[in-house]
Design a protein around this motif. Structure first.
Motif, PDB file in Angstrom:
ATOM      1  N   GLU A 199      41.286  -2.186 -26.911  1.00  0.00           N
ATOM      2  CA  GLU A 199      40.961  -2.381 -25.549  1.00  0.00           C
ATOM      3  C   GLU A 199      39.986  -1.687 -24.712  1.00  0.00           C
ATOM      4  O   GLU A 199      39.321  -1.977 -23.933  1.00  0.00           O
ATOM      5  CB  GLU A 199      42.176  -2.660 -24.800  1.00  0.00           C
ATOM      6  CG  GLU A 199      43.291  -3.576 -25.133  1.00  0.00           C
ATOM      7  CD  GLU A 199      44.512  -3.693 -24.365  1.00  0.00           C
ATOM      8  OE1 GLU A 199      44.557  -3.069 -23.145  1.00  0.00           O
ATOM      9  OE2 GLU A 199      45.440  -4.246 -24.858  1.00  0.00           O
ATOM     10  N   SER A 200      39.764  -0.334 -25.374  1.00  0.00           N
ATOM     11  CA  SER A 200      38.952   0.528 -24.707  1.00  0.00           C
ATOM     12  C   SER A 200      38.481   1.791 -25.677  1.00  0.00           C
ATOM     13  O   SER A 200      39.049   1.765 -26.645  1.00  0.00           O
ATOM     14  CB  SER A 200      39.600   1.224 -23.501  1.00  0.00           C
ATOM     15  OG  SER A 200      40.913   1.994 -23.991  1.00  0.00           O
ATOM     16  N   HIS A 251      50.469   2.260 -20.782  1.00  0.00           N
ATOM     17  CA  HIS A 251      50.011   1.522 -21.812  1.00  0.00           C
ATOM     18  C   HIS A 251      51.272   1.272 -22.513  1.00  0.00           C
ATOM     19  O   HIS A 251      51.223   2.112 -23.480  1.00  0.00           O
ATOM     20  CB  HIS A 251      48.877   2.237 -22.339  1.00  0.00           C
ATOM     21  CG  HIS A 251      47.816   2.559 -21.499  1.00  0.00           C
ATOM     22  ND1 HIS A 251      46.789   1.556 -20.947  1.00  0.00           N
ATOM     23  CD2 HIS A 251      47.462   3.585 -20.812  1.00  0.00           C
ATOM     24  CE1 HIS A 251      45.926   2.292 -20.186  1.00  0.00           C
ATOM     25  NE2 HIS A 251      46.220   3.246 -19.986  1.00  0.00           N
ATOM     26  N   ALA A 258      50.193  -0.585 -27.514  1.00  0.00           N
ATOM     27  CA  ALA A 258      49.056   0.157 -27.269  1.00  0.00           C
ATOM     28  C   ALA A 258      48.919   1.362 -28.210  1.00  0.00           C
ATOM     29  O   ALA A 258      47.976   1.770 -28.916  1.00  0.00           O
ATOM     30  CB  ALA A 258      48.790   0.567 -25.911  1.00  0.00           C
ATOM     31  N   ASP A 296      46.283   1.693 -31.108  1.00  0.00           N
ATOM     32  CA  ASP A 296      45.301   2.847 -31.010  1.00  0.00           C
ATOM     33  C   ASP A 296      45.517   3.663 -32.609  1.00  0.00           C
ATOM     34  O   ASP A 296      44.403   4.167 -32.927  1.00  0.00           O
ATOM     35  CB  ASP A 296      45.684   3.635 -29.864  1.00  0.00           C
ATOM     36  CG  ASP A 296      45.168   2.740 -28.671  1.00  0.00           C
ATOM     37  OD1 ASP A 296      44.852   1.649 -28.708  1.00  0.00           O
ATOM     38  OD2 ASP A 296      45.353   3.688 -27.718  1.00  0.00           O
TER      39      ASP A 296
END
Length: 323
Positions: free
Chosen positions: A62-63, A128, A132, A136
């Protein structure tokens, strides 16, 4: 399960050593202060000049995500080719911590085995929540594997390493990599792993509800931060809580150690037993009187030194390196 009638004792000398350390309260009210307990850079790891630190940022689910890459400054021989890699996932209940925390011991492994460490900065709950942290962690593993050649890493010698929540994430990551046909892993080193959001079936959760360093209240808050209303229910992924996994087949060798006075003792031993049922090679150590993270907080105690030595021996066998 009713309250356990007997309490597992602490090692008195280990407990005395804890008095020199101020452990923050891992609560909602103190969350930001607790996050400040951990180092914010790599200075404590690189200060003596023996370890080199670099960073890379890449696109995550997401980032952007960041990994820290650690290697000995005096790599023994450039002609040796690609090196083993310890893929580190930090602890902290998935609510605190960062990529610079809990990797001190790994720096010794880098020097002993001429290896590289990649440490992932995953997003934290409650800001998060699941999935998440695990997604990640998987993205970082994929990046490490895909860029192994330029990082100087042997992609066939990636070992997952994590303590506490990092150990739980490492166990979940191994399952996720298997199920997504991702990178093949050489091994998993799980130290006092946080594996299951459920309390009822583990006597140690009741014996040690008020345990030092990490207690039942901390644990409940951490799992609620990660899972929200799903905590303890039927809608929880085995990648978030690998103690729930129904199929543990096809996994790489696992090293698990935990203290007898650690809240996570029973979920660790049950997980080890279930891995063995599925034919996974496991080495399990239960350290008498040790509490959560005691070997890192009181590293000079003989019990801590024994635990550190056993990990080194296991890694040496896994990597097929002669003494």
């Amino acid at each position: 399960m009713p309250p356990a009638p007997h309490r597992t004792p602490y090692d008195a000398e280990l407990l005395a050593g804890l008095s020199a350390v101020t452990i923050p309260a891992f609560t909602a009210e103190n969350l930001q202060n607790a996050r400040g307990f951990f180092p914010i850079n790599a200075d404590h790891l690189t200060g003596d000049g023996t370890i080199d630190h670099t960073e890379r940022t890449f696109k995550g689910p997401e980032s952007d995500l960041t990994i820290s890459i650690f290697r000995p400054t005096n790599c023994k021989s450039a002609s040796k080719g690609p090196r083993p890699c310890f893929y580190s996932i930090h602890g902290g209940g998935m609510i605190v911590g960062n990529r610079f925390a809990g990797v001190d011991e790994i720096m010794g492994w880098l020097k002993a085995f001429d290896a590289i460490c990649v440490s992932i900065e995953y997003r934290l709950a409650p800001e998060h929540p699941d999935p998440a942290p695990i997604e990640d962690s998987y993205a970082g593993l994929l990046y490490t594997h895909e860029h192994a050649a330029e990082l100087g890493i042997d992609p066939s010698k990636i070992i997952l390493a994590g303590i506490s929540a990092g150990g739980g994430l490492a166990a979940g990551l191994s399952l996720l990599a298997r199920d997504r046909h991702g990178p093949k892993l050489l091994g998993q080193l799980l130290l006092s792993p946080m594996l299951d959001d459920r309390d009822a079936q583990y006597a140690s959760r009741h014996q040690l509800a008020d345990a030092v360093v990490w207690n039942l209240g901390n644990n409940k808050y951490a799992w609620e931060s990660l899972l929200g209303k799903r905590v303890g229910g039927n809608d929880v992924s085995c990648y978030a809580a690998p103690g729930r996994a129904e199929d543990l087949s096809g996994l790489s060798p696992v090293f698990i150690d935990v203290g007898s006075a650690d809240l996570f003792r029973d979920e660790s031993t049950v997980f080890a037993s279930r891995l063995l049922e599925f034919g996974v090679q496991v080495e399990l150590h239960i350290w008498p009187g040790a509490f959560h993270w005691s070997d890192a907080l009181v590293p000079t105690h003989p019990l801590s030194k024994s635990a550190q030595a056993r990990r080194m021996e296991w890694l040496r066998r896994l990597l097929k390196i002669d003494s």
